[in-house]
Motif scaffolding. Structure first.
Motif, PDB file in Angstrom:
ATOM      1  N   LEU A 203       0.775  -0.934   0.316  1.00  0.00           N
ATOM      2  CA  LEU A 203      -0.251   0.464  -0.083  1.00  0.00           C
ATOM      3  C   LEU A 203       0.516   1.700   0.077  1.00  0.00           C
ATOM      4  O   LEU A 203       0.918   2.272  -0.490  1.00  0.00           O
ATOM      5  N   PHE A 204       2.226   1.392   0.614  1.00  0.00           N
ATOM      6  CA  PHE A 204       2.607   2.182   0.814  1.00  0.00           C
ATOM      7  C   PHE A 204       4.291   1.659   0.295  1.00  0.00           C
ATOM      8  O   PHE A 204       5.023   1.109   1.170  1.00  0.00           O
ATOM      9  N   SER A 205       4.249   1.811  -0.678  1.00  0.00           N
ATOM     10  CA  SER A 205       5.408   1.185  -1.653  1.00  0.00           C
ATOM     11  C   SER A 205       7.116   2.801  -2.181  1.00  0.00           C
ATOM     12  O   SER A 205       5.676   3.514  -2.992  1.00  0.00           O
ATOM     13  N   LEU A 206       7.248   2.775  -2.130  1.00  0.00           N
ATOM     14  CA  LEU A 206       8.384   3.232  -3.456  1.00  0.00           C
ATOM     15  C   LEU A 206       8.516   3.551  -4.823  1.00  0.00           C
ATOM     16  O   LEU A 206       8.436   2.458  -5.351  1.00  0.00           O
ATOM     17  N   PRO A 207       8.032   4.308  -4.660  1.00  0.00           N
ATOM     18  CA  PRO A 207       8.031   4.395  -6.766  1.00  0.00           C
ATOM     19  C   PRO A 207       9.570   3.602  -7.344  1.00  0.00           C
ATOM     20  O   PRO A 207      10.294   3.324  -6.576  1.00  0.00           O
ATOM     21  N   LYS A 208       9.256   3.123  -8.513  1.00  0.00           N
ATOM     22  CA  LYS A 208      10.424   1.982  -9.662  1.00  0.00           C
ATOM     23  C   LYS A 208      11.430   3.049  -9.243  1.00  0.00           C
ATOM     24  O   LYS A 208      12.351   2.416  -9.884  1.00  0.00           O
ATOM     25  N   VAL A 209      11.185   4.011  -9.781  1.00  0.00           N
ATOM     26  CA  VAL A 209      12.113   4.990  -9.972  1.00  0.00           C
ATOM     27  C   VAL A 209      13.574   5.261  -8.565  1.00  0.00           C
ATOM     28  O   VAL A 209      14.548   5.068  -9.830  1.00  0.00           O
ATOM     29  N   TYR A 210      12.711   5.311  -7.538  1.00  0.00           N
ATOM     30  CA  TYR A 210      13.682   5.379  -6.720  1.00  0.00           C
ATOM     31  C   TYR A 210      14.389   3.984  -6.720  1.00  0.00           C
ATOM     32  O   TYR A 210      15.918   4.211  -6.305  1.00  0.00           O
TER      33      TYR A 210
ATOM     34  N   ALA B 184      25.112  10.594  -4.139  1.00  0.00           N
ATOM     35  CA  ALA B 184      24.720  10.898  -3.071  1.00  0.00           C
ATOM     36  C   ALA B 184      23.476  11.541  -2.184  1.00  0.00           C
ATOM     37  O   ALA B 184      21.785  11.025  -2.404  1.00  0.00           O
ATOM     38  N   GLN B 185      23.438  12.802  -2.612  1.00  0.00           N
ATOM     39  CA  GLN B 185      22.518  13.877  -3.197  1.00  0.00           C
ATOM     40  C   GLN B 185      21.715  13.702  -3.626  1.00  0.00           C
ATOM     41  O   GLN B 185      20.547  13.764  -3.355  1.00  0.00           O
ATOM     42  N   LEU B 186      22.105  13.023  -5.127  1.00  0.00           N
ATOM     43  CA  LEU B 186      20.736  13.021  -6.049  1.00  0.00           C
ATOM     44  C   LEU B 186      20.033  11.571  -5.049  1.00  0.00           C
ATOM     45  O   LEU B 186      18.761  12.163  -5.421  1.00  0.00           O
ATOM     46  N   GLN B 187      20.782  11.458  -4.475  1.00  0.00           N
ATOM     47  CA  GLN B 187      19.445   9.723  -4.093  1.00  0.00           C
ATOM     48  C   GLN B 187      18.705  10.024  -3.237  1.00  0.00           C
ATOM     49  O   GLN B 187      17.871  10.336  -3.661  1.00  0.00           O
ATOM     50  N   ASP B 188      19.518  10.682  -2.282  1.00  0.00           N
ATOM     51  CA  ASP B 188      18.927  11.706  -0.988  1.00  0.00           C
ATOM     52  C   ASP B 188      17.162  12.493  -2.133  1.00  0.00           C
ATOM     53  O   ASP B 188      16.581  12.314  -1.204  1.00  0.00           O
ATOM     54  N   ILE B 189      17.544  13.174  -2.520  1.00  0.00           N
ATOM     55  CA  ILE B 189      16.449  14.383  -3.641  1.00  0.00           C
ATOM     56  C   ILE B 189      15.605  13.229  -3.687  1.00  0.00           C
ATOM     57  O   ILE B 189      14.233  13.281  -3.401  1.00  0.00           O
ATOM     58  N   VAL B 190      16.194  12.242  -4.600  1.00  0.00           N
ATOM     59  CA  VAL B 190      14.808  11.009  -5.570  1.00  0.00           C
ATOM     60  C   VAL B 190      14.717  10.652  -4.376  1.00  0.00           C
ATOM     61  O   VAL B 190      12.745  10.119  -4.502  1.00  0.00           O
ATOM     62  N   LEU B 191      14.785   9.697  -3.416  1.00  0.00           N
ATOM     63  CA  LEU B 191      14.146   9.325  -2.221  1.00  0.00           C
ATOM     64  C   LEU B 191      13.107  10.293  -1.178  1.00  0.00           C
ATOM     65  O   LEU B 191      12.320   9.451  -1.319  1.00  0.00           O
ATOM     66  N   ALA B 192      13.261  11.439  -1.453  1.00  0.00           N
ATOM     67  CA  ALA B 192      12.298  12.435  -0.923  1.00  0.00           C
ATOM     68  C   ALA B 192      11.157  12.678  -1.478  1.00  0.00           C
ATOM     69  O   ALA B 192      10.049  12.597  -1.217  1.00  0.00           O
ATOM     70  N   ALA B 193      11.893  13.090  -3.081  1.00  0.00           N
ATOM     71  CA  ALA B 193      10.124  12.677  -3.545  1.00  0.00           C
ATOM     72  C   ALA B 193      10.111  11.793  -3.847  1.00  0.00           C
ATOM     73  O   ALA B 193       8.613  11.918  -4.403  1.00  0.00           O
ATOM     74  N   SER B 194      10.332  10.987  -4.314  1.00  0.00           N
ATOM     75  CA  SER B 194       9.534   8.826  -4.246  1.00  0.00           C
ATOM     76  C   SER B 194       8.645   8.786  -2.927  1.00  0.00           C
ATOM     77  O   SER B 194       7.034   8.658  -3.117  1.00  0.00           O
ATOM     78  N   ALA B 195       8.677   8.999  -1.898  1.00  0.00           N
ATOM     79  CA  ALA B 195       8.470   9.168  -0.550  1.00  0.00           C
ATOM     80  C   ALA B 195       7.423  10.385  -0.268  1.00  0.00           C
ATOM     81  O   ALA B 195       6.151   9.836  -0.336  1.00  0.00           O
ATOM     82  N   ILE B 196       7.775  11.366  -1.304  1.00  0.00           N
ATOM     83  CA  ILE B 196       5.922  11.913  -0.925  1.00  0.00           C
ATOM     84  C   ILE B 196       4.642  11.740  -2.177  1.00  0.00           C
ATOM     85  O   ILE B 196       4.390  11.752  -1.537  1.00  0.00           O
ATOM     86  N   ASN B 197       5.482  10.856  -3.656  1.00  0.00           N
ATOM     87  CA  ASN B 197       4.673  10.572  -4.180  1.00  0.00           C
ATOM     88  C   ASN B 197       4.011   9.199  -3.754  1.00  0.00           C
ATOM     89  O   ASN B 197       2.718   9.579  -3.912  1.00  0.00           O
ATOM     90  N   ALA B 198       4.739   8.455  -3.273  1.00  0.00           N
ATOM     91  CA  ALA B 198       3.993   7.546  -2.485  1.00  0.00           C
ATOM     92  C   ALA B 198       3.021   7.290  -1.860  1.00  0.00           C
ATOM     93  O   ALA B 198       2.028   7.098  -1.531  1.00  0.00           O
ATOM     94  N   PHE B 199       2.592   8.432  -0.808  1.00  0.00           N
ATOM     95  CA  PHE B 199       2.517   8.858   0.007  1.00  0.00           C
ATOM     96  C   PHE B 199       0.466  10.193  -0.006  1.00  0.00           C
ATOM     97  O   PHE B 199      -0.117  10.702   0.015  1.00  0.00           O
ATOM     98  N   LYS B 200       1.039  10.468  -2.076  1.00  0.00           N
ATOM     99  CA  LYS B 200       0.363  11.824  -2.292  1.00  0.00           C
ATOM    100  C   LYS B 200      -1.354  11.165  -2.255  1.00  0.00           C
ATOM    101  O   LYS B 200      -1.703  12.610  -2.361  1.00  0.00           O
ATOM    102  N   GLY B 201      -1.288   9.578  -3.050  1.00  0.00           N
ATOM    103  CA  GLY B 201      -2.680   9.159  -2.546  1.00  0.00           C
ATOM    104  C   GLY B 201      -3.634   9.656  -1.620  1.00  0.00           C
ATOM    105  O   GLY B 201      -4.566   8.603  -2.017  1.00  0.00           O
TER     106      GLY B 201
END
Length: 278
Positions: A13-20, A79-96
């Protein structure tokens, strides 16, 4: 019920998007190149657009105009790219997610404000990777969303009692559920196979442990969260927990420093929200 059982019930139900997941896999592959990572990011137009917006924002402060994903990765570092993609991915995972118990806009403002303060606290405390603490700030409160979705009756009771008795929510969670939202957040991040530096930091930011591996990181998230809760208290009618003075000692900062940091974070709040939510 335990945090582990709760998270096992929401798996999928709460999973990270495939891009991350693909970005993480590529970064961890020693044969992978910046162009390989850039190709993965570029295949998700929303994430790619966010990366470019963030790379060119005053908040992250890169000196030159960045117009391509490979250039953004080169300037940021993996490392910073991965951090930012993680933050964006987590937000997208819970947007709905929707809940009668919480205003989602207020939830994300809380999380982003906490993240901005945590980043500044990390910088002032000479933490090398301050972006990691920014990400922890974004992720620290996700356990509340899991509780609201899976335990709505208990969550409603907790919020009601918190407003009536002016007690911190986290204390009532321990009393009614037997665990708190931070433990659930940490367990969720662990289920996502994120590094211990993230899930242990988040899990332990409420009840600090002197002997934990990431005590300074947890102290930073603890302080950031308390500052935001104190700021919100007049509006919500819910008391903030007390600041653990040991956390302040770990950072080497003073209460006067905290006032200035909160003011600086507030100035950047609207910009960060635009980066992740528009």
């Amino acid at each position: 019920m335990t945090p582990q059982i709760l998270i096992s019930e929401v798996e999928g139900l709460f999973s990270l998007p495939k891009v991350y997941l693909k970005v993480r896999e590529s970064i961890n592959d020693p044969k992978s190149t910046i162009n390989d990572v850039a190709l993965i990011v570029s295949q998700d137009p929303n994430i790619a657009a966010q990366i470019l917006k963030i790379a060119n924002s005053a908040f992250f402060g890169f000196a030159t105009k960045i117009e391509s994903i490979p250039r953004a990765i080169f300037i940021m570092g993996l490392a910073q790219l991965q951090d930012i993609v993680l933050a964006a991915s987590a937000i997208n995972a819970f947007k709905g997610i929707s809940s009668d118990l919480i205003n989602m806009k207020d939830f994300w403002v809380h999380s982003v404000f906490c993240a901005a303060i945590a980043r500044l606290l990390a910088q002032k405390s000479n933490v090398i990777d301050s972006e990691r603490l920014f990400v922890c700030g974004i992720l620290h409160d996700l356990g509340h969303l899991v509780i609201y979705v899976k335990c709505p009756n208990q969550a409603s009771k907790i919020l009601s009692q918190a407003k009536q008795g002016h007690e911190p929510v986290v204390l009532l969670e321990k009393e009614i559920l037997g665990f708190d939202y931070a433990e659930v957040s940490g367990e969720l991040l662990k289920s996502w196979k994120l590094p211990a530096s993230l899930y242990e930091t988040v899990a332990n930011h409420v009840q600090l442990k002197c002997d934990e591996r990431f005590s300074l990181d947890s102290a930073i998230i603890h302080i950031a969260n308390i500052l935001v809760l104190q700021d919100e208290s007049p509006k919500t009618g819910i008391s903030a927990p007390n600041l653990d003075l040991h956390a302040l000692q770990l950072t080497g900062l003073t209460e006067e420093d905290l006032d200035l940091i909160k003011l600086e974070a507030r100035r950047s709040l609207a910009e960060i929200l635009k980066l992740f939510f528009t």
